[in-house]
Design a protein around this motif. Structure first.
Motif, PDB file in Angstrom:
ATOM      1  N   ARG A   1       0.832  -1.207   0.000  1.00 23.05           N
ATOM      2  CA  ARG A   1       0.000   0.000   0.000  1.00 23.05           C
ATOM      3  C   ARG A   1       0.868   1.259   0.000  1.00 23.05           C
ATOM      4  O   ARG A   1       0.534   2.247  -0.645  1.00 23.05           O
ATOM      5  N   ILE A   2       1.977   1.221   0.727  1.00 17.27           N
ATOM      6  CA  ILE A   2       2.860   2.390   0.781  1.00 17.27           C
ATOM      7  C   ILE A   2       3.449   2.697  -0.591  1.00 17.27           C
ATOM      8  O   ILE A   2       3.553   3.856  -1.007  1.00 17.27           O
ATOM      9  N   TYR A   3       3.841   1.644  -1.333  1.00 16.42           N
ATOM     10  CA  TYR A   3       4.498   1.822  -2.630  1.00 16.42           C
ATOM     11  C   TYR A   3       3.493   1.973  -3.778  1.00 16.42           C
ATOM     12  O   TYR A   3       3.899   2.223  -4.920  1.00 16.42           O
ATOM     13  N   SER A   4       2.225   1.807  -3.506  1.00 19.58           N
ATOM     14  CA  SER A   4       1.223   1.743  -4.571  1.00 19.58           C
ATOM     15  C   SER A   4       1.205   3.018  -5.427  1.00 19.58           C
ATOM     16  O   SER A   4       1.360   4.131  -4.932  1.00 19.58           O
ATOM     17  N   MET A   5       1.015   2.802  -6.730  1.00 19.07           N
ATOM     18  CA  MET A   5       0.900   3.922  -7.664  1.00 19.07           C
ATOM     19  C   MET A   5      -0.563   4.249  -7.952  1.00 19.07           C
ATOM     20  O   MET A   5      -0.936   5.407  -8.113  1.00 19.07           O
TER      21      MET A   5
END
Length: 292
Positions: free
Chosen positions: A124-128
């Motif tokens: 979720r943190i890295y999601s684009m």
């Protein structure tokens, strides 16, 4: 140095954990070593191939060397975050007079969270799309050009899977190093301050030399754990995209359970054991030599 009865008592209490360690750790290593000299798909009869698996691994498998250098990058990120961040956080805790216990609990929380939860969290943190925390922060400070799918690009995937592993154990090493810093005699530090030493000199000349044995232990722990790292990279990217985040451990797993080449996978497992032993030897050689 112990009476005969005491020696017998020590032997009786040590025997169960030694037997458990031998059955759970040493026996599988020996079995992997033996299996590495065979070709076996898990079903048909094993065929003895001698050193062929090792020759193929070291001289005929370019993927293995890609995973090996990825492992070194993974190790570098983990050590930087865990040891560098842990030492900085421990020094901060040692300088505080209030709120230490709350901070220690907060630091330790990642170490007790399940690996699967950490993997989902960083997805979720890295999601684009939808925009995750990291890309959202970059956009909020005007760095929209740096937004990207961190787990899907070959240039960023390795660092992206290494960071969660480094973050996960920062708290553990923080608490260990913090306990070591508390044992530094304050009288020596006060004497150094009276002689005009600044904080950096006190740290480099007094505190760090005093905690060096603990630092060596934590370095060994962090290094060996990173070299055996598997779960978070496997859950986040499964080694992709391509082989950008493939580690020796994930490649070994796929070789065994996807390609069903258990002999070759065992050869890689033996390599990981040797790799850890060499790393520990280098750490002891370098850090102990500096201490002399």
């Amino acid at each position: 140095m112990l009476p005969h009865r005491s020696k017998l008592s020590v032997a009786v209490f040590l025997l169960p954990p030694v037997l458990l360690y031998g059955a759970a750790v040493l026996l599988p290593i020996v079995q992997s070593l033996v299996l590495s000299f065979f070709s076996w798909d898990g079903i048909t009869d094993m065929q003895f191939v001698g050193l062929s698996n090792y020759r193929h691994m070291l001289a005929g498998d370019s993927t293995f060397w890609t995973t090996f250098f990825n492992q070194l990058g993974y190790l570098a990120v983990c050590l930087t975050l865990q040891l560098g961040g842990g030492l900085a956080a421990a020094s901060l805790l040692a300088s505080l007079t209030r709120g230490r216990e709350i901070l220690k609990v907060l630091y330790l929380l990642p170490a007790v969270i399940s690996t699967l939860a950490i993997a989902f969290l960083f997805q979720r943190i890295y999601s684009m799309e939808p925009v995750g925390l990291l890309n959202g922060l970059l956009g909020a400070v005007g760095l929209d050009g740096l937004e990207r799918p961190w787990l899907s690009e070959t240039d960023t995937a390795l660092a992206a899977v290494s960071a969660p592993e480094g973050w996960r154990f920062v708290g553990l090493y923080t608490v260990i190093l913090y306990a070591a810093l508390l044992a530094v005699p304050r009288e020596i530090e006060e004497a150094a301050r009276l002689d005009g030493a600044n904080q950096w000199q006190i740290f480099t000349r007094i505190r760090f030399p005093y905690i060096r044995p603990v630092w060596i232990t934590t370095t060994i722990m962090a290094t060996t754990y990173a070299l055996r790292g598997f779960d978070i990279p496997y859950l986040l990217t499964n080694g992709g995209p391509g082989q950008a985040s493939e580690l020796v451990t994930t490649y070994m797993y796929k070789t065994a359970f996807t390609s069903t080449d258990f002999g070759y996978a065992s050869a890689m497992s033996v390599f990981i054991v040797i790799e850890c032993l060499v790393a520990v030897s280098l750490i002891l050689l370098v850090l102990r030599r500096k201490a002399v």
